[in-house]
Each structure stands twice: as C-alpha cells, then as structure tokens.
Write a protein that holds these residues in place. Structure first.
Motif, short mmCIF file in Angstrom:
data_model
loop_
_atom_site.label_atom_id
_atom_site.label_comp_id
_atom_site.label_asym_id
_atom_site.label_seq_id
_atom_site.Cartn_x
_atom_site.Cartn_y
_atom_site.Cartn_z
N ILE A 289 34.31 -62.11 -64.48
CA ILE A 289 34.32 -62.87 -65.49
C ILE A 289 35.52 -62.16 -66.32
O ILE A 289 35.73 -61.20 -66.17
N VAL A 290 36.43 -63.18 -66.63
CA VAL A 290 37.57 -62.75 -67.76
C VAL A 290 37.50 -63.25 -69.04
O VAL A 290 37.10 -64.40 -69.31
N THR A 291 37.69 -62.36 -69.91
CA THR A 291 37.42 -62.54 -71.28
C THR A 291 38.76 -61.71 -71.95
O THR A 291 39.67 -60.99 -71.76
N GLY A 292 38.86 -62.27 -73.50
CA GLY A 292 40.12 -61.61 -74.25
C GLY A 292 41.44 -62.22 -73.87
O GLY A 292 41.46 -63.26 -73.41
N MET A 293 42.22 -61.29 -74.27
CA MET A 293 43.76 -61.59 -73.95
C MET A 293 43.88 -61.76 -72.65
O MET A 293 45.23 -62.27 -72.12
N GLU A 294 43.25 -61.14 -71.70
CA GLU A 294 43.52 -61.30 -70.45
C GLU A 294 43.15 -62.96 -69.75
O GLU A 294 44.01 -63.31 -68.77
N VAL A 295 42.62 -63.62 -70.53
CA VAL A 295 42.35 -65.19 -70.33
C VAL A 295 43.91 -65.73 -70.59
O VAL A 295 44.23 -66.53 -69.60
N ALA A 296 44.57 -65.38 -71.51
CA ALA A 296 45.88 -65.82 -71.78
C ALA A 296 46.84 -65.65 -70.52
O ALA A 296 47.77 -66.29 -70.25
N GLU A 297 46.81 -64.48 -69.97
CA GLU A 297 47.70 -64.01 -68.87
C GLU A 297 47.54 -64.75 -67.65
O GLU A 297 48.28 -65.38 -67.04
N ILE A 298 46.19 -65.27 -67.35
CA ILE A 298 45.85 -66.00 -66.25
C ILE A 298 46.16 -67.54 -66.25
O ILE A 298 46.30 -68.04 -65.43
N ASP A 299 46.04 -67.96 -67.47
CA ASP A 299 46.02 -69.44 -68.05
C ASP A 299 47.41 -69.77 -68.60
O ASP A 299 47.73 -70.91 -68.61
N GLY A 300 48.15 -68.93 -68.92
CA GLY A 300 49.36 -69.43 -69.58
C GLY A 300 49.20 -69.95 -70.85
O GLY A 300 49.93 -70.89 -71.34
N SER A 301 48.15 -69.68 -71.59
CA SER A 301 47.67 -70.07 -72.99
C SER A 301 48.71 -69.24 -73.87
O SER A 301 49.21 -68.28 -73.74
N PRO A 302 48.98 -69.80 -75.01
CA PRO A 302 49.75 -69.09 -76.07
C PRO A 302 49.09 -67.82 -76.37
O PRO A 302 47.84 -67.75 -76.45
N ARG A 303 49.80 -66.70 -77.13
CA ARG A 303 49.35 -65.59 -77.95
C ARG A 303 48.77 -65.88 -79.17
O ARG A 303 49.68 -67.02 -79.78
N MET A 304 47.92 -65.21 -79.92
CA MET A 304 47.48 -65.53 -81.21
C MET A 304 48.26 -64.50 -82.18
O MET A 304 48.09 -64.70 -83.37
N GLY A 305 48.52 -63.47 -81.59
CA GLY A 305 49.09 -62.36 -82.67
C GLY A 305 47.87 -61.67 -83.42
O GLY A 305 47.01 -61.67 -82.93
N PRO A 306 48.01 -61.48 -84.57
CA PRO A 306 47.05 -60.53 -85.49
C PRO A 306 46.01 -61.12 -85.86
O PRO A 306 45.78 -61.27 -87.19
N THR A 307 45.22 -62.08 -85.08
CA THR A 307 43.97 -62.68 -85.61
C THR A 307 42.87 -62.62 -84.38
O THR A 307 43.16 -62.64 -83.39
N PHE A 308 41.72 -62.02 -84.80
CA PHE A 308 40.89 -61.41 -83.78
C PHE A 308 39.69 -62.24 -83.66
O PHE A 308 38.81 -61.57 -82.80
N GLY A 309 39.32 -63.38 -84.09
CA GLY A 309 38.12 -64.12 -84.03
C GLY A 309 37.94 -64.36 -82.44
O GLY A 309 36.86 -64.41 -81.88
N ALA A 310 38.98 -64.94 -81.95
CA ALA A 310 38.86 -65.28 -80.48
C ALA A 310 38.38 -64.32 -79.70
O ALA A 310 37.42 -64.36 -78.43
N MET A 311 38.94 -62.95 -80.00
CA MET A 311 38.28 -61.78 -79.28
C MET A 311 36.78 -61.65 -79.53
O MET A 311 36.11 -61.47 -78.25
N MET A 312 36.18 -61.87 -80.44
CA MET A 312 34.77 -61.38 -80.77
C MET A 312 33.91 -62.61 -79.98
O MET A 312 33.18 -62.25 -79.26
N ILE A 313 34.35 -63.82 -80.31
CA ILE A 313 33.73 -64.97 -79.64
C ILE A 313 33.88 -65.17 -78.34
O ILE A 313 32.92 -65.43 -77.50
N SER A 314 35.25 -64.88 -77.63
CA SER A 314 35.41 -64.77 -76.19
C SER A 314 34.35 -63.89 -75.65
O SER A 314 33.83 -63.97 -74.30
N GLY A 315 34.51 -62.54 -76.13
CA GLY A 315 33.58 -61.31 -75.79
C GLY A 315 32.01 -61.79 -75.61
O GLY A 315 31.21 -61.71 -74.60
N GLN A 316 31.63 -62.39 -76.63
CA GLN A 316 30.47 -62.97 -76.65
C GLN A 316 29.87 -63.82 -75.58
O GLN A 316 28.83 -63.81 -74.80
#
Length: 358
Positions: A289-316
């Motif tokens: 399973i891939v989670t967090g910013m590694e998801v952006a690397e594999i899917d070519g999605s944008p980076r979000m910079g200094p906001t962290f909600g996606a990291m928490m919910i992606s981890g959950q």
C-alpha cells in the motif's frame, strides 16, 4: 486472499470522536485540552507538596548520587530487548516504511487493533520526517478541515479558523502521536534502519530488506555488507517525496517491472493535491500500500507544500486498507467495529488508476 485467524478488538481509546458532519462550533477558538489551567496548576502544587512531605530522606542536590550499576548491565538490557524485538518482528503483520506524518498516522490507526503487530522502519535516527516544522523552517502546522478531527482524537490543542486549524508548533503533533503510538505493546519502531529492498514472491510483496541506515549509505566504501529481512503480510510504503531515501518503495517497484512509471509530483496546488493524495492512497501492487507524498510521486499529482491534513487522513486510509488486506474489520468494507471518522468513509479507493492533472 488468506485471512488471519484473529479476534478483532475495538479501539483502545474509549473517547468519543466528533463528526465533521456536526455543525456545532466550540465556544472558544482554541480546542483540545489546555496546557495549563488554574485548577491544574493547583493540583500540581498540591501533588508537589504531598510528594515532598512523603519523601525521606530529603531530596538534596548538594549530595545527589545515583544508584550504582554495572556497565555490562546497561549493555545487556539494551541488547537483549532489541534482539528480542528483531526476533519478534522478523515475521509480522504490517511493516510501515517511513515514520513521517503519514506513516505515523497509519501505524497509530492500525495499532488500535491490539491483535495486529506493527513494525515501523525509519532510516533517520529521529522519526517524524518533515512534520517537526511547518514550511520554510517555520514552527506552526496548518491542517485543513475535516482532518482536525484527528487532532481532536489525539487531544492536541489548536487555533481554529473557518476552514482550517493551526497547531502552534508542528512538534506538538509529531511528539504527541509518537508518544501515544510507541506506548502500545503491538508496535515497534526500528529507527536508524533503512529498507534497502523489497521481498517479492509470486508477484506479491511479502516484506522488506533491511540494513542499518549508516551501512546503506556506505556500501560503496566497504566490501560486501549483506542486509537482513523482515517478512510481512502487508507493507505500507510511506517514504515521502523523491530524495535520498524518498519514494524508494515505488522506485523499486518500477525498477523490477511491477509498475510502469514513477512520473514524480507536479507543481504545487494545495486544493487539488490534498484531495488527490487521500483519494489515490491504495494497494498499488499485491501486498504493498502506498500512502502520503509517495502517492504524488507515482501518480503525478500536485504537491501541497506546508499543509498536513492529507498526510494524516491518507495514513488512516492506508491503515484501513491494510486491515482489509488482513481480512479484518475496516472502514473500506464498512464493517469496522468502533468509532471512525466519516471522512475516511468518503475517501474512496475507486479511482485507483486515476492520474491527476495539475
């Protein structure tokens, strides 16, 4: 997929969790438990007075002396416990690679089920990844709603704004989740340990290849220094965005032909990025399973910079995908026993093949 013969136990926390569908607002803009209050200070003063009165002999720094100990005992205590952990987690349920904000959130959610054994591999001596600070070495951590509900669960104080909340120092989040997570008996953090490779059998990821991080960084300066291994039913890769140890999970999948490409994250777009990270968190190949910013690397999605909600919910979300892979009650199947945040149920994995445009 084979399931584990185990009994699910509801969350260890009995604290009820608010719903983001609840429109009620707190009376104060500050939420969570206050660090100090007059009653808590009075209680602390009383405790100190009682402790001081009961202490005999008096605590005298002028003649302070530690209890004696043999140096060999210190060495044995550390070695015996660490070797026992290595033996225990040589074959485990879930290995989380990377102890950043997404990896810690995943391990925290997973470890609520005490029957699930969780090993965390972190190449740095200091776990936490980039979550010790906000952006550009500033202290505050910005978390967009509804991810603030995860902070409520962790009992972290924040300043509430209309669509987001702000923790006065990012280290409050990282230190709090780590202290709660590492206190659980079914979790072990192996820091200063690198995941050098994956175990792959029959097209399925079955664990990680490990080595001391300093050894991994010095393979070119020494003769052969073979690694160790850790088998797992599920591997969660949360190695972060590209860097010396970043995105190593998906880059390795590409190099062995299990995925076609790792295009890398696109330019910053906070609104598109955070939604995409959660939506595209998934089991990328069987067993991983891939989670967090590694998801952006594999899917070519944008980076979000200094906001962290996606990291928490992606981890959950990754945690519940792992529970699903283990054949245990989980939010993805809707059979989770206990409290679960509604935003997790809305974080659909249906768009697994989507590539996000910047």
């Amino acid at each position: 997929m084979a399931t584990m013969a185990t009994t699910f136990t509801p969350s260890l926390s009995s604290k009820s969790k608010p719903s983001f569908l609840d429109s009620r607002q707190p009376s104060s803009s500050f939420c969570g438990a206050p660090i100090w209050s007059s009653s808590r200070l009075q209680l602390l003063k009383s405790s100190i007075s009682v402790s001081a009165a009961a202490q005999s002999p008096a605590y005298d720094l002028g003649s302070f002396k530690f209890e004696p100990i043999k140096e060999s005992i210190v060495s044995r205590e550390m070695t015996r416990r660490y070797m026992t952990d290595m033996i225990t987690y040589a074959d485990t349920d879930v290995v989380v690679v990377g102890a950043g904000s997404a990896g810690l959130s995943c391990a925290y959610e997973l470890s609520k089920n005490p029957s699930v054994q969780v090993a965390i591999i972190e190449q740095s001596v200091s776990p936490g990844g980039g979550a010790w600070l906000g952006g550009q070495l500033f202290s505050a951590m910005v978390v967009r709603k509804p991810a603030h509900l995860f902070l409520d669960e962790l009992d972290i104080e924040y300043d509430e704004q209309d669509n987001y909340v702000v923790i006065k120092h990012a280290a409050l989040f990282t230190s709090t989740i780590m202290s709660k997570l590492l206190a659980r008996p079914n979790v072990k953090l192996f820091n200063a340990v690198a995941a050098e490779d994956l175990i792959v059998k029959g097209g399925r990821v079955g664990g990680v290849v490990t080595n001391w991080a300093l050894v991994s960084m010095n393979h070119d300066t020494q003769s052969c220094m073979d690694p160790n291994v850790m088998e797992a039913k599920v591997v969660v890769s949360s190695c972060g965005h590209d860097g010396p140890f970043g995105a190593t999970g998906v880059k390795r999948l590409k190099s062995i032909g299990m995925i076609d490409s790792v295009p890398g994250m696109k330019a910053l777009d906070m609104n598109a990025a955070e939604d995409a990270i959660v939506r595209l968190t998934r089991e990328i190949v069987p067993g991983m399973i891939v989670t967090g910013m590694e998801v952006a690397e594999i899917d070519g999605s944008p980076r979000m910079g200094p906001t962290f909600g996606a990291m928490m919910i992606s981890g959950q979300k990754a945690a519940h995908l792992a529970l699903k892979a283990l054949g245990l009650p989980n939010a993805m199947d809707g059979n989770y026993i206990g409290s679960i945040h509604p935003e997790l149920l809305l974080a659909s994995a249906d768009a697994a093949t989507e590539i996000v445009d910047a």
